[in-house]
Motif scaffolding. Structure first.
Motif, mmCIF file in Angstrom:
data_model
loop_
_atom_site.group_PDB
_atom_site.id
_atom_site.type_symbol
_atom_site.label_atom_id
_atom_site.label_comp_id
_atom_site.label_asym_id
_atom_site.label_seq_id
_atom_site.Cartn_x
_atom_site.Cartn_y
_atom_site.Cartn_z
ATOM 1 N N PRO A 114 -23.230 -3.164 4.785
ATOM 2 C CA PRO A 114 -22.298 -2.504 3.866
ATOM 3 C C PRO A 114 -21.070 -1.977 4.584
ATOM 4 N N LEU A 115 -19.979 -1.870 3.846
ATOM 5 C CA LEU A 115 -18.682 -1.485 4.397
ATOM 6 C C LEU A 115 -18.104 -0.314 3.609
ATOM 7 N N VAL A 116 -17.834 0.789 4.297
ATOM 8 C CA VAL A 116 -17.201 1.961 3.706
ATOM 9 C C VAL A 116 -15.747 1.984 4.167
ATOM 10 N N ILE A 117 -14.818 2.011 3.212
ATOM 11 C CA ILE A 117 -13.399 2.026 3.521
ATOM 12 C C ILE A 117 -12.835 3.413 3.225
ATOM 13 N N ASP A 118 -12.449 4.123 4.272
ATOM 14 C CA ASP A 118 -11.692 5.365 4.114
ATOM 15 C C ASP A 118 -10.232 4.988 4.322
ATOM 16 N N PRO A 119 -9.453 4.846 3.254
ATOM 17 C CA PRO A 119 -8.091 4.299 3.378
ATOM 18 C C PRO A 119 -7.105 5.350 3.887
ATOM 19 N N VAL A 120 -7.202 5.645 5.163
ATOM 20 C CA VAL A 120 -6.375 6.694 5.762
ATOM 21 C C VAL A 120 -4.913 6.270 5.662
ATOM 22 N N ALA A 121 -4.177 6.913 4.773
ATOM 23 C CA ALA A 121 -2.797 6.524 4.512
ATOM 24 C C ALA A 121 -1.869 7.721 4.397
ATOM 25 N N ALA A 122 -2.416 8.943 4.438
ATOM 26 C CA ALA A 122 -1.605 10.144 4.269
ATOM 27 C C ALA A 122 -2.043 11.203 5.264
ATOM 28 N N SER A 123 -1.092 12.008 5.692
ATOM 29 C CA SER A 123 -1.387 13.121 6.590
ATOM 30 C C SER A 123 -2.037 14.260 5.814
ATOM 31 N N MET A 124 -2.445 15.313 6.538
ATOM 32 C CA MET A 124 -3.026 16.485 5.874
ATOM 33 C C MET A 124 -2.047 17.114 4.888
ATOM 34 N N HIS A 125 -0.749 16.859 5.072
ATOM 35 C CA HIS A 125 0.271 17.441 4.207
ATOM 36 C C HIS A 125 0.729 16.471 3.122
ATOM 37 N N GLY A 126 0.083 15.303 3.029
ATOM 38 C CA GLY A 126 0.410 14.342 1.989
ATOM 39 C C GLY A 126 1.475 13.342 2.356
ATOM 40 N N ASP A 127 1.979 13.377 3.601
ATOM 41 C CA ASP A 127 3.022 12.447 4.022
ATOM 42 C C ASP A 127 2.436 11.060 4.267
ATOM 43 N N GLN A 128 3.194 10.021 3.903
ATOM 44 C CA GLN A 128 2.737 8.642 4.064
ATOM 45 C C GLN A 128 2.691 8.265 5.537
ATOM 46 N N LEU A 129 1.537 7.720 5.969
ATOM 47 C CA LEU A 129 1.340 7.332 7.365
ATOM 48 C C LEU A 129 1.488 5.838 7.588
ATOM 49 N N GLU A 155 -3.880 9.782 -1.074
ATOM 50 C CA GLU A 155 -4.030 8.338 -0.874
ATOM 51 C C GLU A 155 -4.084 7.606 -2.206
ATOM 52 N N VAL A 156 -4.679 8.226 -3.220
ATOM 53 C CA VAL A 156 -4.654 7.643 -4.565
ATOM 54 C C VAL A 156 -3.216 7.451 -5.023
ATOM 55 N N ARG A 157 -2.392 8.478 -4.835
ATOM 56 C CA ARG A 157 -0.979 8.400 -5.242
ATOM 57 C C ARG A 157 -0.253 7.266 -4.521
ATOM 58 N N LEU A 158 -0.490 7.127 -3.234
ATOM 59 C CA LEU A 158 0.187 6.081 -2.467
ATOM 60 C C LEU A 158 -0.319 4.689 -2.818
ATOM 61 N N LEU A 159 -1.608 4.585 -3.108
ATOM 62 C CA LEU A 159 -2.219 3.267 -3.330
ATOM 63 C C LEU A 159 -1.979 2.731 -4.731
ATOM 64 N N ILE A 160 -2.037 3.593 -5.740
ATOM 65 C CA ILE A 160 -1.932 3.090 -7.122
ATOM 66 C C ILE A 160 -0.912 3.856 -7.969
ATOM 67 N N GLY A 161 -0.205 4.814 -7.377
ATOM 68 C CA GLY A 161 0.865 5.481 -8.098
ATOM 69 C C GLY A 161 0.435 6.497 -9.135
ATOM 70 N N ILE A 162 -0.814 6.923 -9.116
ATOM 71 C CA ILE A 162 -1.293 7.943 -10.054
ATOM 72 C C ILE A 162 -1.331 9.284 -9.330
ATOM 73 N N ASP A 163 -0.589 10.252 -9.849
ATOM 74 C CA ASP A 163 -0.552 11.592 -9.274
ATOM 75 C C ASP A 163 -1.579 12.441 -10.016
ATOM 76 N N VAL A 164 -2.703 12.687 -9.372
ATOM 77 C CA VAL A 164 -3.838 13.340 -10.037
ATOM 78 C C VAL A 164 -3.656 14.852 -10.018
ATOM 79 N N HIS A 165 -3.570 15.428 -11.220
ATOM 80 C CA HIS A 165 -3.434 16.880 -11.352
ATOM 81 C C HIS A 165 -4.570 17.500 -12.164
ATOM 82 N N ASP A 166 -5.408 16.658 -12.767
ATOM 83 C CA ASP A 166 -6.506 17.195 -13.574
ATOM 84 C C ASP A 166 -7.655 16.195 -13.562
ATOM 85 N N ARG A 167 -8.773 16.593 -14.165
ATOM 86 C CA ARG A 167 -9.973 15.763 -14.145
ATOM 87 C C ARG A 167 -9.754 14.434 -14.874
#
Length: 288
Positions: A114-129, A155-167
């Motif tokens: 099995p393969l677990v992908i942690d798509p590290v794409a943003a810093s702790m402050h949300g900046d694109q890496l 990373e969700v925002r960077l990958l698919i453009g959805i800015d998650v603010h609620d459930r």
């Protein structure tokens, strides 16, 4: 007198494919500590060497893609792997090499490892890496091969453009991400500021959702938290757990790792695996 026989039994084996952290808080250092704390032998394929401390990253040296692939093949062909996770993959060429190496060595959803992908794409402050080309490689090459992906909300925002603010947006993001091909999606809720008292991670398998709630801790010492959670999930899979069991295992691990996090340097301290090393930890407490 003849030498005594050793009594060790080979544990499950997991690999991290990621970058180093010279401060020891995240990346491969965090992954290997987590593997050990979770009862798994850790192997590694280094993708990048960083110049890093608790304050930030000041330099990155990428490893040649063919060397990354060779590390994976060398270990898989001799030691064998029961699970693999990825972290910071540095660039599109390395992502391509990792995807090809996974295919060549039986790694990924539906294969023996099995393969677990942690798509590290943003810093702790949300900046694109990562460059947009690397994000596209995550979407088209790695996610379709993934058993579980574990993006945080930046990373969700960077990958698919959805800015998650609620459930509701967290649920929508899980659906969109699952459409990119992974078997399971874990949308982590640690950056959801609307959840003041708790932290809800959301698991989706394409049919049903599972909320994994936990407390929210008042600490800035969360360096390496995403790496450690993904590594704990990989360790659970290596130990034979189902995907939902492994994700719940990873959630329990990171909850305690954040609870026991400690200050280090002038910036953000790391989450701690030491709580899980019970025999050593208890002896240390007894001496103080």
């Amino acid at each position: 007198m003849s030498p005594q026989q050793t009594v060790g039994v080979t544990p499950p084996r997991a690999m991290t494919i990621a970058g180093t952290d010279s401060g020891g808080g995240a990346g491969i250092a965090a992954d290997l500590r987590t593997f050990t704390a979770c009862g798994v032998h850790g192997c590694l394929a280094v993708c990048a060497v960083t110049v890093q401390n608790s304050v930030g990253v000041t330099g990155v040296h990428e490893i040649p893609p063919q060397t990354v692939a060779a590390q994976i093949a060398s270990v898989a062909g001799d030691i064998g792997l029961d699970a693999v996770k990825t972290g910071m993959l540095a660039g599109p060429e390395i992502i391509e090499a990792v995807a090809a190496a996974c295919d060549e060595n039986g790694i990924g959803a539906g294969r023996r490892t099995p393969l677990v992908i942690d798509p590290v794409a943003a810093s702790m402050h949300g900046d694109q890496l990562l460059a947009d080309s690397a994000l596209e490689k995550f979407r088209t090459l790695l996610f379709p091969r993934a058993t579980v992906i574990t993006p945080n909300l930046d990373e969700v925002r960077l990958l698919i453009g959805i800015d998650v603010h609620d459930r509701a947006a967290q649920y929508e993001a899980a659906k969109v991400l699952h459409g990119l091909g992974p078997r399971y999606v874990l949308v982590k809720g640690g950056h959801l500021r609307e959840d003041i008292d708790g932290c809800v991670d959301l698991l989706y398998d394409g049919h049903s959702f599972t909320e994994l709630p936990g407390p929210r801790f008042d600490t800035g010492n969360t360096h390496g938290g995403g790496d450690s959670m993904a590594a704990a999930i990989a360790a659970g899979l290596a130990r034979g757990m189902t995907e939902p069991e492994a994700v719940a295992f990873g959630k329990r691990y990171i909850l305690e790792a954040v609870r026991h996090s400690y200050p280090l340097g002038a910036g953000h301290g790391p989450v701690s695996p030491l709580w899980a090393i019970r025999e050593w930890w208890n002896e240390g407490e007894a001496r103080t």
